[in-house]
Design a protein around this motif. Structure first.
Motif, short mmCIF file in Angstrom:
data_model
loop_
_atom_site.label_atom_id
_atom_site.label_comp_id
_atom_site.label_asym_id
_atom_site.label_seq_id
_atom_site.Cartn_x
_atom_site.Cartn_y
_atom_site.Cartn_z
N LYS A 9 0.70 -1.21 -0.03
CA LYS A 9 -0.07 0.05 0.03
C LYS A 9 0.84 1.18 0.02
N ALA A 10 1.77 1.28 0.65
CA ALA A 10 3.01 2.33 0.70
C ALA A 10 3.33 2.66 -0.61
N LEU A 11 4.12 1.58 -1.27
CA LEU A 11 4.52 1.64 -2.55
C LEU A 11 3.59 2.23 -3.53
N ASN A 12 2.25 1.79 -3.40
CA ASN A 12 1.32 2.17 -4.30
C ASN A 12 1.09 3.70 -4.14
N ARG A 13 1.23 4.10 -2.96
CA ARG A 13 0.92 5.65 -2.80
C ARG A 13 2.04 6.16 -3.20
N TYR A 14 3.20 6.00 -3.05
CA TYR A 14 4.39 6.72 -3.62
C TYR A 14 4.61 6.55 -5.23
N LEU A 15 3.94 5.60 -5.87
CA LEU A 15 4.00 5.48 -7.31
C LEU A 15 2.98 6.55 -7.94
N LYS A 16 1.97 7.12 -7.00
CA LYS A 16 1.18 8.07 -7.39
C LYS A 16 1.40 9.34 -6.90
N ASN A 17 2.42 9.64 -6.01
CA ASN A 17 2.80 10.77 -5.65
C ASN A 17 4.44 10.70 -5.23
N ARG A 18 5.34 10.68 -6.07
CA ARG A 18 6.67 10.71 -5.81
C ARG A 18 7.11 11.67 -4.83
N GLU A 19 6.72 12.86 -4.71
CA GLU A 19 7.12 13.96 -4.00
C GLU A 19 7.04 13.62 -2.70
N THR A 20 6.39 12.35 -2.25
CA THR A 20 6.32 12.25 -0.78
C THR A 20 6.62 10.81 -0.52
N PRO A 21 8.23 10.81 -0.05
CA PRO A 21 8.79 9.44 0.20
C PRO A 21 8.20 8.65 1.26
N TYR A 22 8.01 9.49 2.49
CA TYR A 22 7.51 8.92 3.68
C TYR A 22 6.01 8.16 3.57
N GLN A 23 5.89 7.11 3.35
CA GLN A 23 4.59 6.61 2.96
C GLN A 23 3.96 5.91 4.25
N GLY A 24 4.76 5.61 5.26
CA GLY A 24 3.98 4.87 6.49
C GLY A 24 3.23 5.68 7.13
N THR A 25 2.14 4.93 7.52
CA THR A 25 1.03 5.50 8.50
C THR A 25 1.11 5.31 9.93
N GLY A 26 0.60 6.18 10.86
CA GLY A 26 0.61 6.00 12.19
C GLY A 26 -0.22 4.90 12.74
N ASN A 27 -0.96 4.09 11.83
CA ASN A 27 -2.04 3.22 12.14
C ASN A 27 -1.40 2.17 13.14
N ASP A 28 -1.97 1.98 14.18
CA ASP A 28 -1.42 0.66 15.06
C ASP A 28 -1.50 -0.69 14.35
N GLU A 29 -2.69 -0.66 13.62
CA GLU A 29 -3.06 -1.92 12.92
C GLU A 29 -2.22 -2.05 11.67
N GLU A 30 -1.61 -1.34 11.41
CA GLU A 30 -0.30 -1.62 10.39
C GLU A 30 0.98 -1.81 10.81
N SER A 31 1.28 -2.52 12.08
CA SER A 31 2.48 -2.69 12.88
C SER A 31 3.17 -3.90 12.20
N GLY A 32 3.21 -4.04 11.05
CA GLY A 32 3.89 -5.16 10.61
C GLY A 32 5.30 -5.12 10.50
N ASN A 33 5.98 -6.03 10.34
CA ASN A 33 7.72 -6.27 10.25
C ASN A 33 8.39 -5.98 9.21
N GLY A 34 7.78 -5.12 8.22
CA GLY A 34 8.37 -4.89 7.03
C GLY A 34 9.58 -3.69 6.88
N GLY A 35 9.58 -3.05 8.21
CA GLY A 35 10.74 -2.08 8.46
C GLY A 35 11.79 -2.72 9.12
N LEU A 36 11.51 -3.78 9.95
CA LEU A 36 12.31 -4.52 10.68
C LEU A 36 13.30 -5.52 9.83
N MET A 37 12.62 -5.99 8.90
CA MET A 37 13.37 -7.12 8.05
C MET A 37 14.51 -6.72 7.45
N ARG A 38 14.61 -5.49 7.08
CA ARG A 38 15.39 -4.93 5.94
C ARG A 38 16.57 -4.05 6.49
#
Length: 283
Positions: free
Chosen positions: A106-135
């Motif tokens: 979802k974050a990459l899809n948002r960025y592809l629509k608006n490349r002026e905003t690279p920081y696409q992570g939300t503060g939503n607690d329900e989106e506390s997945g491990n994608g930022g940890l793994m890399r």
């Protein structure tokens, strides 16, 4: 202080844990007598032996951006690389993005629509997945101080994962990776040492991933046993393996990784060369 041996161990450990856990992704946990102990084929993504998934692809994309920008963190450059992987399969031996988390997608899809905003992570607690940890190994590897490692860990996380939990655990893991050990100050974030193996959960929730990986590290005394124990909890096994591989690699070093894990890993030479270049950019 991070040595070249520990930096290479961290980066290669990420890929090895990812590849070992890949065929076990979405499966139930295994009993010790049925543990997978070497690279296997198959699973949900029909991986080849030694093939890794999104964890390593995104880490490699992040690493290449840092190298291209001479050690500077350029958020647009990183997101451009992430999208090259997502859309065109770059940074993947299969030349295809075949495994991606929902929050990352979802974050990459948002960025592809608006490349002026690279920081696409939300503060939503329900989106506390491990994608930022793994890399996050690459940003630790280029950091001359633990404070810088933690700062960059947050910066790379909020590109796709911006919840409070994601930022807390990214900082914690970066700090521990920089030191190559489980730091006493974070003991309350980890499982107690005597927890039953069957109580260790290993889903995509960032808390579970961190706790499962650190449980595997804290209850073993070598690289191989750590990642084997981690991935055989099943479920999000590739990412738990990647995180366990990072901390085990940072602790025991590249020299502590068994030869067969390195020999049979896809793109081994490319990953090793990338790790060396990253380390040389430390500022």
């Amino acid at each position: 202080m991070i040595t070249l041996d520990k930096a290479m161990g961290m980066f290669m450990g990420l890929a090895i844990g990812d590849a070992l856990g890949a065929p076990l992704e979405f499966t139930q946990s295994r009993e010790p007598e049925d543990y997978i102990t070497k690279y296997a084929t198959g699973g949900a993504h029909d991986v080849a032996a030694g093939e890794w998934t999104d964890d390593t692809s995104m880490a490699l994309a992040l690493a290449k951006s840092l190298i291209e920008n001479k050690g500077e963190f350029n958020p647009n450059s990183v997101m451009d690389n992430f999208c090259e992987w997502y859309v065109n399969g770059k940074f993947s031996p299969r030349e295809k993005c075949f495994d991606i988390g929902h929050t990352t997608q979802k974050a990459l899809n948002r960025y592809l629509k608006n490349r002026e905003t690279p920081y696409q992570g939300t503060g939503n607690d329900e989106e506390s997945g491990n994608g930022g940890l793994m890399r996050l190994a690459p940003v630790v590897m280029i950091s001359a101080t633990p404070e810088r490692a933690m700062e960059l860990a947050v910066a790379q996380s909020i590109l796709t994962h911006g919840s409070a939990k994601c930022l807390i655990y990214s900082r914690i893991l970066a700090h521990e990776l920089w030191h190559g050990s489980a730091l006493q100050r974070y003991r309350d974030y980890r499982h107690p040492a005597d927890i039953s193996r069957k109580q260790v959960m290993s889903g995509g929730y960032i808390v579970e991933t961190y706790q499962a990986a650190m449980w595997a590290y804290c209850t073993t005394d070598n690289f191989s046993d750590c990642i084997i124990r981690a991935v055989n909890r099943g479920y999000d096994s590739d990412t738990v393996g990647a995180v366990a591989g990072m901390i085990a690699g940072a602790s025991y070093g590249h020299s502590g990784i068994p030869k067969h894990f390195l020999d049979n890993l896809m793109w081994r030479d490319e990953l090793q060369k990338t790790a060396i270049k990253l380390y040389q950019l430390r500022t």
